[in-house]
Design a protein around this motif. Structure first.
Motif, short mmCIF file in Angstrom:
data_model
loop_
_atom_site.label_atom_id
_atom_site.label_comp_id
_atom_site.label_asym_id
_atom_site.label_seq_id
_atom_site.Cartn_x
_atom_site.Cartn_y
_atom_site.Cartn_z
N ALA A 127 51.34 33.16 -4.39
CA ALA A 127 50.64 32.21 -5.35
C ALA A 127 51.70 31.11 -5.92
CB ALA A 127 49.96 33.12 -6.63
N GLY A 128 52.71 31.14 -5.69
CA GLY A 128 53.66 30.17 -6.15
C GLY A 128 54.30 30.54 -7.37
N LEU A 129 54.19 31.93 -8.18
CA LEU A 129 54.66 31.97 -9.20
C LEU A 129 55.67 33.10 -9.43
CD1 LEU A 129 50.85 31.68 -10.95
CD2 LEU A 129 53.02 30.43 -11.49
N GLY A 130 56.04 33.29 -8.33
CA GLY A 130 57.39 34.39 -8.15
C GLY A 130 58.35 34.10 -9.14
N GLY A 131 58.67 32.56 -9.46
CA GLY A 131 59.95 32.39 -10.29
C GLY A 131 59.75 33.20 -11.70
N LEU A 132 58.54 33.40 -12.23
CA LEU A 132 58.19 33.93 -13.39
C LEU A 132 58.85 35.50 -13.41
CD1 LEU A 132 54.83 32.74 -14.26
CD2 LEU A 132 56.95 31.73 -15.16
N VAL A 161 45.65 34.61 -23.80
CA VAL A 161 45.73 33.65 -22.63
C VAL A 161 44.27 33.07 -22.23
CG1 VAL A 161 45.44 35.51 -21.00
CG2 VAL A 161 46.83 33.48 -20.40
N ASN A 162 44.28 31.87 -21.80
CA ASN A 162 43.23 31.22 -21.33
C ASN A 162 42.49 31.81 -20.27
OD1 ASN A 162 40.87 29.33 -21.04
ND2 ASN A 162 41.83 28.15 -22.89
N LEU A 163 41.31 32.06 -19.98
CA LEU A 163 40.68 32.42 -18.61
C LEU A 163 40.49 31.41 -17.72
CD1 LEU A 163 38.32 35.29 -20.10
CD2 LEU A 163 40.19 35.54 -18.50
N MET A 164 40.50 30.13 -18.22
CA MET A 164 40.48 28.88 -17.12
C MET A 164 41.38 29.02 -15.97
SD MET A 164 41.89 25.78 -19.33
CE MET A 164 43.57 25.65 -20.10
N TYR A 165 42.56 29.82 -16.29
CA TYR A 165 43.52 29.75 -14.97
C TYR A 165 43.04 30.80 -14.12
CZ TYR A 165 46.41 27.68 -18.58
OH TYR A 165 46.88 26.82 -19.61
N LEU A 166 42.03 31.71 -14.47
CA LEU A 166 41.54 32.96 -13.49
C LEU A 166 41.07 32.45 -12.19
CD1 LEU A 166 41.36 35.87 -12.93
CD2 LEU A 166 39.34 35.93 -14.32
N PRO A 167 39.87 31.48 -12.20
CA PRO A 167 39.50 31.15 -10.90
C PRO A 167 40.42 30.44 -10.12
CG PRO A 167 38.38 30.36 -12.87
CD PRO A 167 39.46 30.96 -13.20
N LEU A 168 41.55 29.93 -10.66
CA LEU A 168 42.66 29.36 -9.63
C LEU A 168 43.32 30.16 -8.92
CD1 LEU A 168 44.08 26.63 -11.78
CD2 LEU A 168 42.01 26.43 -10.53
N LEU A 169 43.20 31.82 -9.38
CA LEU A 169 43.63 32.91 -8.82
C LEU A 169 43.16 33.50 -7.85
CD1 LEU A 169 45.81 34.32 -11.80
CD2 LEU A 169 46.70 32.51 -10.03
N GLU A 170 41.75 33.21 -7.63
CA GLU A 170 40.73 33.78 -6.80
C GLU A 170 41.33 34.05 -5.20
OE1 GLU A 170 36.33 33.69 -5.34
OE2 GLU A 170 37.00 31.74 -6.17
N ASP A 171 41.92 33.08 -4.78
CA ASP A 171 42.55 33.00 -3.29
C ASP A 171 44.09 32.77 -3.83
OD1 ASP A 171 43.92 32.24 -0.85
OD2 ASP A 171 41.59 32.05 -0.11
N PHE A 172 45.11 33.69 -3.33
CA PHE A 172 46.47 33.50 -3.57
C PHE A 172 46.96 32.62 -2.69
CE2 PHE A 172 45.44 37.67 -5.32
CZ PHE A 172 45.97 37.73 -6.48
#
Length: 442
Positions: free
Chosen positions: A28-33, A164-175
Motif C-alpha cells: 500500500a506504499g505505507l511501509g515507512g510508517l 481517525v477519519n474513515l475517509m481513508y478506508l476506501p482507498l485501502l480496498e485494493d492494496f
C-alpha cells in the motif's frame, strides 16, 4: 506551549504485525510508517518553530532566510511515496457499510463520530496478528484496521488524538491501487494545514506529523538536536527517520524550554543551518523507495488530502536543493482553496478540488529548473538578503532583540576603539619617524 494530540499507544505499543500484514502495508506504499522510531516529542522545540511559521508563505522565517518541509523531506525522512495519485475522494459514504465490508465489522455508535472511528476500538479489534490458517480476507481486514491506527497516530493525527477519519478506508480496498497514491504529499498537506492552525493566536492543540517536523529540525539545526550516545549508523531498509532510533544522552534530551529555543533561533548564525543535510552518500544509503519520487521534489504544486489543499513552494527554499536563493515571486499559499475544512457538509472532494487535481496531474511540468549553485556565504548586499531583511520579522522574543542590539553595540564600540587605536598608532609612528629624521639632520 502547544500540545500535540496523538495517540501514544498507537505509536509506542501497538506492536509489529505479522509478516503477511506487513507485506500488504508495504504494498500500500505505507511501509515507512512501520520503521518510525520511538521518539519523545519535544513540544518546546515544536512551539518555537511554530512561532516562526508564516501561513502566507508556508515557510519558517529564520534569521538567514526561509526554510520549510518539502516533498523531499517527507520521502527521505518517512519513506512515503510523494509521486502518484492525489489522496482524495468522498467523505459522505455510509461508513457502517464500508466498515463491515472492508474491516469485517462496524464500530458501535459510541465508538464513531462524524465519519471518524475511535482508535481504541480499532486497537481492540485489529492487532495486525494473523495465523497461517487465516484467509486472505481476514489478513486484508487486519491490515486495514492496523493501517488506520498507524495513519491516525502519525501522518493524519487529528487534534482529538483519539479518532481517525474513515475517509481513508476506501482507498485501502485494493492494496495495489493504494500503493499508487501520493501519501507523502497528503501528509505534508495535513502538516502545513496544522502549522497554519497552530500559528494562529490562542491555538493550543495541534495534529499532524509533528514527529516529522522535529526530526527535520534535528537534521537542519544540529546544535538543537538530541545528543547521541553512539555514532550515526544507517539501519538497513529504514528511511532516514529510522536512523534516529538510538539511545541519547539524557542530559541533552528534552531539557530545554520554549524560551531557550526561541532565544537560540533569534540569535541563530548562518553557519548553524544545514541547508542540505541529505548528502549523496546519505541518499545512496537509503532504500530505493526513499528517493523514487525525486523527479518532483522541486514541483510547485498543490498538496491534496481530501478537503485540505496547501501550496508547495520550493522556489522559496532553493538552498535546500543546492541552488542559490533569489527574491521569490509573491506567495499564493493563502489563496483559495487554502483553509478549506471537512466542516460544512460532506462532499466529493475530487470534484470540489478538480482544478487543483488537474495541476497536480501536470506536476512534472511544474518542476523548477536547476539554477545557479548555492554559495556558502551571501554578501550583506545580496538582493535576497536585502529583500528578506525588509520582509521578515527577525526576532520573536524581546530578549533576543535586546541581546542582538547589545552585541551589535559592543562590536560597534569595539571597532571604533580599534580604529582609534590604529589612528593613534599611525600618528605615533609618524612622529617617531619625524623625530628620527630631525635628529639625523643634527
Amino acid at each position: 506551549m502547544l500540545t500535540a494530540r496523538r495517540n501514544k499507544a498507537t505509536l509506542r505499543s501497538l506492536g509489529r504485525p505479522s509478516d503477511a500484514v506487513v507485506e500488504l502495508i508495504r504494498r500500500a506504499g505505507l511501509g515507512g510508517l512501520l520503521e518510525l522510531p520511538v521518539l519523545s516529542l519535544d513540544m518546546s522545540l515544536v512551539t518555537a518553530l511554530v512561532e516562526r511559521w508564516r501561513p502566507e508563505t508556508h515557510t519558517f522565517h529564520l534569521r538567514s532566510g526561509e526554510a520549510t518541509l518539502t516533498l523531499q523531506d517527507v520521502e527521505v525522512l518517512l519513506g512515503l511515496p510523494v509521486d502518484g495519485r492525489p489522496v482524495t475522494g468522498r467523505s459522505d459514504l455510509d461508513w457502517v457499510e464500508w466498515c463491515e465490508r472492508l474491516l469485517g465489522s462496524a464500530p458501535p455508535p459510541a465508538q464513531r463520530s462524524r465519519g471518524k472511528v475511535s482508535i481504541r476500538w480499532l486497537r481492540q479489534n485489529f492487532t495486525g496478528q494473523v495465523t497461517i490458517g487465516d484467509s486472505a480476507i481476514v489478513v486484508a481486514q487486519q491490515a486495514r484496521g492496523y493501517l488506520l491506527q498507524l495513519m491516525g497516530g502519525t501522518i493524519f493525527a487529528d487534534r482529538s488524538g483519539a479518532h481517525v477519519n474513515l475517509m481513508y478506508l476506501p482507498l485501502l480496498e485494493d492494496f495495489a491501487i493504494a500503493g499508487q497514491y501520493s501519501w507523502g504529499s497528503a501528509a505534508l498537506a495535513v502538516l502545513y494545514n496544522n502549522l497554519c492552525h497552530a500559528s494562529t493566536a490562542g491555538s493550543k492543540n495541534v495534529g499532524g506529523a509533528f514527529i516529522l517536523l522535529q526530526v527535520w529540525a534535528w537534521e537542519r539545526f544540529p546544535n538543537l538536536a538530541a545528543g547521541r550516545a553512539s555514532r550515526r549508523i544507517p539501519l538497513h531498509g529504514s528511511p532516514l527517520i529510522g536512523w534516529w532510533a538510538d539511545d541519547f544522552h539524557l542530559r541533552n534530551l528534552l531539557t530545554h524550554d520554549v524560551a531557550y529555543y526561541r532565544h537560540t533561533f533569534d540569535l541563530q548564525r548562518p553557519d548553524e543551518v544545514v541547508w542540505m543535510p541529505y548528502t549523496e552518500e546519505v541518499l545512496q544509503a537509503l532504500p530505493p523507495y526513499c528517493c523514487v519520487g525525486k523527479d518532483i521534489w522541486r514541483a510547485r504544486v498543490p498538496l491534496i488530502c481530501f478537503a485540505t489543499v496547501e501550496l508547495h513552494q520550493p522556489e522559496r527554499v532553493l538552498r535546500q536543493f543546492g541552488f542559490r536563493q533569489g527574491v521569490p515571486h509573491e506567495s499564493r499559499s493563502r489563496h483559495p482553496p487554502h483553509g478549506q475544512t471537512l466542516r460544512g457538509g460532506q462532499k466529493d472532494w475530487a470534484v470540489v478540488h478538480a482544478e487543483a487535481i488537474v495541476v497536480w496531474g501536470h506536476r512534472l511540468q511544474e518542476v523548477l529548473p536547476p539554477g545557479p549553485y548555492d554559495e556558502a556565504v551571501y554578501p550583506p548586499n545580496d538582493p535576497y538578503l536585502v529583500w528578506y531583511g525588509l520582509t521578515t520579522r527577525r526576532f520573536v522574543s524581546r530578549l533576543g532583540a535586546a541581546t542582538d542590539a547589545a552585541v551589535r553595540t559592543f562590536y560597534a564600540h569595539f571597532l571604533l576603539c580599534m580604529f582609534s587605536f590604529f589612528v593613534c598608532f599611525l600618528n605615533f609612528v609618524k612622529l617617531t619617524l619625524l623625530f628620527n629624521f630631525v635628529d639625523s639632520l643634527f
